[in-house]
Design an enzyme around this catalytic site. Structure first.
Site, PDB file in Angstrom:
ATOM      1  N   ASP A 132      -6.110   9.478  -4.403  1.00  0.00           N
ATOM      2  CA  ASP A 132      -4.970   8.597  -4.142  1.00  0.00           C
ATOM      3  C   ASP A 132      -4.002   9.290  -3.182  1.00  0.00           C
ATOM      4  OD1 ASP A 132      -6.084   7.036  -6.107  1.00  0.00           O
ATOM      5  OD2 ASP A 132      -4.373   7.134  -7.471  1.00  0.00           O
ATOM      6  N   ARG A 182      -9.722   4.713   2.166  1.00  0.00           N
ATOM      7  CA  ARG A 182      -9.220   3.509   1.499  1.00  0.00           C
ATOM      8  C   ARG A 182      -7.815   3.258   2.050  1.00  0.00           C
ATOM      9  NH1 ARG A 182      -8.563   4.568  -4.460  1.00  0.00           N
ATOM     10  NH2 ARG A 182      -6.438   5.152  -4.004  1.00  0.00           N
TER      11      ARG A 182
HETATM   12  C1  LIG Z   1      -7.470  -0.410  -4.802  1.00  0.00           C
HETATM   13  C2  LIG Z   1      -6.049  -0.036  -4.519  1.00  0.00           C
HETATM   14  C3  LIG Z   1      -5.695   1.303  -4.503  1.00  0.00           C
HETATM   15  C4  LIG Z   1      -4.365   1.675  -4.228  1.00  0.00           C
HETATM   16  N1  LIG Z   1      -4.062   3.008  -4.127  1.00  0.00           N
HETATM   17  C5  LIG Z   1      -2.815   3.362  -3.692  1.00  0.00           C
HETATM   18  C6  LIG Z   1      -2.482   4.737  -3.434  1.00  0.00           C
HETATM   19  O1  LIG Z   1      -3.308   5.646  -3.626  1.00  0.00           O
HETATM   20  N2  LIG Z   1      -1.252   5.010  -2.943  1.00  0.00           N
HETATM   21  C7  LIG Z   1      -0.311   4.022  -2.711  1.00  0.00           C
HETATM   22  O2  LIG Z   1       0.787   4.329  -2.238  1.00  0.00           O
HETATM   23  N3  LIG Z   1      -0.594   2.726  -3.001  1.00  0.00           N
HETATM   24  C8  LIG Z   1      -1.795   2.374  -3.482  1.00  0.00           C
HETATM   25  N4  LIG Z   1      -2.079   1.062  -3.737  1.00  0.00           N
HETATM   26  C9  LIG Z   1      -0.980   0.054  -3.741  1.00  0.00           C
HETATM   27  C10 LIG Z   1      -0.697  -0.479  -2.346  1.00  0.00           C
HETATM   28  O3  LIG Z   1      -0.066   0.516  -1.563  1.00  0.00           O
HETATM   29  C11 LIG Z   1       0.214  -1.714  -2.392  1.00  0.00           C
HETATM   30  O4  LIG Z   1       1.452  -1.351  -2.970  1.00  0.00           O
HETATM   31  C12 LIG Z   1      -0.355  -2.899  -3.168  1.00  0.00           C
HETATM   32  O5  LIG Z   1      -1.720  -3.033  -2.965  1.00  0.00           O
HETATM   33  C13 LIG Z   1       0.351  -4.217  -2.749  1.00  0.00           C
HETATM   34  O6  LIG Z   1       0.113  -4.473  -1.403  1.00  0.00           O
HETATM   35  P1  LIG Z   1      -0.954  -5.554  -0.854  1.00  0.00           P
HETATM   36  O7  LIG Z   1      -1.789  -4.880   0.161  1.00  0.00           O
HETATM   37  O8  LIG Z   1      -1.680  -6.164  -1.956  1.00  0.00           O
HETATM   38  O9  LIG Z   1      -0.092  -6.582  -0.028  1.00  0.00           O
HETATM   39  P2  LIG Z   1       1.182  -7.468  -0.373  1.00  0.00           P
HETATM   40  O10 LIG Z   1       1.596  -8.066   0.914  1.00  0.00           O
HETATM   41  O11 LIG Z   1       2.184  -6.660  -1.141  1.00  0.00           O
HETATM   42  O12 LIG Z   1       0.595  -8.564  -1.336  1.00  0.00           O
HETATM   43  C14 LIG Z   1      -0.242  -9.606  -0.884  1.00  0.00           C
HETATM   44  C15 LIG Z   1      -0.351 -10.626  -2.014  1.00  0.00           C
HETATM   45  O13 LIG Z   1      -1.068 -10.032  -3.109  1.00  0.00           O
HETATM   46  C16 LIG Z   1      -0.498 -10.381  -4.360  1.00  0.00           C
HETATM   47  N5  LIG Z   1       0.037  -9.169  -5.014  1.00  0.00           N
HETATM   48  C17 LIG Z   1       0.243  -7.948  -4.466  1.00  0.00           C
HETATM   49  N6  LIG Z   1       0.717  -7.084  -5.378  1.00  0.00           N
HETATM   50  C18 LIG Z   1       0.821  -7.781  -6.523  1.00  0.00           C
HETATM   51  C19 LIG Z   1       1.256  -7.444  -7.842  1.00  0.00           C
HETATM   52  N7  LIG Z   1       1.664  -6.217  -8.164  1.00  0.00           N
HETATM   53  N8  LIG Z   1       1.241  -8.423  -8.774  1.00  0.00           N
HETATM   54  C20 LIG Z   1       0.812  -9.660  -8.501  1.00  0.00           C
HETATM   55  N9  LIG Z   1       0.391 -10.048  -7.260  1.00  0.00           N
HETATM   56  C21 LIG Z   1       0.391  -9.120  -6.304  1.00  0.00           C
HETATM   57  C22 LIG Z   1       0.626 -11.347  -4.058  1.00  0.00           C
HETATM   58  O14 LIG Z   1       0.114 -12.648  -4.106  1.00  0.00           O
HETATM   59  C23 LIG Z   1       0.995 -11.004  -2.628  1.00  0.00           C
HETATM   60  O15 LIG Z   1       1.577 -12.083  -1.953  1.00  0.00           O
HETATM   61  C24 LIG Z   1      -3.388   0.664  -4.014  1.00  0.00           C
HETATM   62  C25 LIG Z   1      -3.763  -0.674  -4.029  1.00  0.00           C
HETATM   63  C26 LIG Z   1      -5.064  -1.042  -4.267  1.00  0.00           C
HETATM   64  C27 LIG Z   1      -5.424  -2.490  -4.263  1.00  0.00           C
END
Ligand SMILES: Cc1cc2nc3c(=O)[nH]c(=O)nc-3n(C[C@H](O)[C@H](O)[C@H](O)COP(=O)(O)OP(=O)(O)OC[C@H]3O[C@@H](n4cnc5c(N)ncnc54)[C@H](O)[C@@H]3O)c2cc1C
Length: 306
Positions: A132, A182
């Site tokens: 991560d 990732r």
């Molecule tokens: C597999 C995976 C690994 C990750 N690892 C890391 C890491 O190592 N370090 C790090 O900093 N971050 C990590 N993250 C979190 C990432 O940085 C984002 O904060 C998170 O994925 C929300 O961003 P998004 O790309 O989904 O886009 P967004 O624009 O935030 O969301 C797009 C849509 O997805 C849905 N959505 C997003 N989040 C949520 C939620 N919490 N609850 C409900 N609906 C939601 C909503 O409908 C939203 O409109 C990880 C995320 C994933 C999926």
């Protein structure tokens, strides 16, 4: 960054709030939306259920910034056991760890040795080890430790955050390693000189970085998109099709409990999808970050209170 998001990310660092909220049953009920349970067997059961519907998984035990070497060693031993369990259950799941959970704040050398042990075991059991990315204080350290691990093990990949202004340069410097990356948007509170404050800029950076990763897939890079953003996912799929990349060249990783229908749709359309399943008792900071990603989730917590 919105005020709600800023407040929730600040709250994620409060030990007082963590202790208070973890005692409230209604918070526990709300948290279960994002995790099948606190214990490993609940995560393994969920992984088996998802596998039956064509979804692969990544398992992660929650925890970060450990301050004792003994606790960090226990985390390593726990994951070594998880890798054996995955092999026994014939689950084609990966694991994902945070370096501060392996004791990076306490002893970098010991953290690297634990990482080596996990990478070797992941390779030996047919799994894969993801690292991560934590807040920007750790970016240089994490990149250095990843480079060292990648030189010795093929089965280790790294998370990069599109919101950081530096990530384009970091990605360029990593591409010669044919890395598994990732790509995520980024989940921490960062100052504006370090990370793009506007969501539109983060989304644009994500697309540009994702396209660059796809362009390097033919040279061995392994693009993984960790996002729930359907618009971005579709644009990256279109780019992969235009580059005529064979199916399975890139993967889509989503979090357990978020956009389930989308996870199934992508898998049904032939994409490799992995669901990241979190478990463990140290869920407070992680859960606050999930609320911050979508402050409307706070309403879900309040509904559980009512
Ligand atoms: C597999 C995976 C690994 C990750 N690892 C890391 C890491 O190592 N370090 C790090 O900093 N971050 C990590 N993250 C979190 C990432 O940085 C984002 O904060 C998170 O994925 C929300 O961003 P998004 O790309 O989904 O886009 P967004 O624009 O935030 O969301 C797009 C849509 O997805 C849905 N959505 C997003 N989040 C949520 C939620 N919490 N609850 C409900 N609906 C939601 C909503 O409908 C939203 O409109 C990880 C995320 C994933 C999926």
């Amino acid at each position: 960054m919105s005020l709600g998001r800023t407040l929730l990310l600040r709250a994620s660092r409060s030990a007082f709030l963590a202790a208070q909220l973890k005692r409230r049953a209604f918070v526990g009920r709300a948290v279960r939306r994002f995790m099948p349970g606190e214990e490993l067997p609940a995560a393994l059961d969920a992984a088996e259920r998802l596998a039956a519907s064509g979804l692969n998984t990544v398992l992660t035990q929650l925890g970060e910034n450990l301050t004792s070497r003994a606790d960090a060693d226990a985390v390593r031993d726990h994951y070594l056991g998880v890798l054996r369990d995955l092999q026994r259950h014939r689950l084609r799941a990966h694991i994902s760890i945070k370096l501060t959970q392996l004791g990076l704040d306490v002893d970098r050398g010991a953290c690297e040795r634990s990482l080596d042990a996990l990478a070797a075991s992941a390779e030996g059991t047919g799994s894969f080890l993801w690292i991560d990315m934590e807040d920007s204080h750790y970016t240089d350290l994490t990149l250095g430790i990843f480079r060292r691990a990648r030189a010795a093990h093929a089965g280790v990949g790294l998370c990069l955050q599109a919101y950081l202004r530096r990530t384009g340069a970091d990605l360029d410097s990593l591409l010669p390693l044919a890395p598994a990356i990732r790509l995520v948007k980024g989940a921490y509170a960062e100052p504006a000189d370090v990370a793009f404050p506007r969501k539109a800029d983060v989304d644009a950076a994500y697309l540009a970085l994702g396209e660059r990763l796809l362009e390097h897939a033919a040279r061995g890079a392994r693009p993984v998109f960790g996002t729930h953003d359907v618009r971005l996912i579709e644009r990256l799929r279109a780019r992969a099709a235009k580059l005529k990349l064979p199916p399975g060249t890139c993967e889509f990783h989503l979090l357990y409990g978020i956009r389930d229908a989308e996870q199934r749709r992508l898998a049904a359309e032939g994409e490799t999808v992995r669901v990241l399943i979190s478990y463990g008792t140290a869920w407070f900071a992680w859960y606050m970050r999930r609320l911050a990603e979508r402050p409307a989730n706070v309403w879900f917590v309040l509904k559980n209170l009512i």
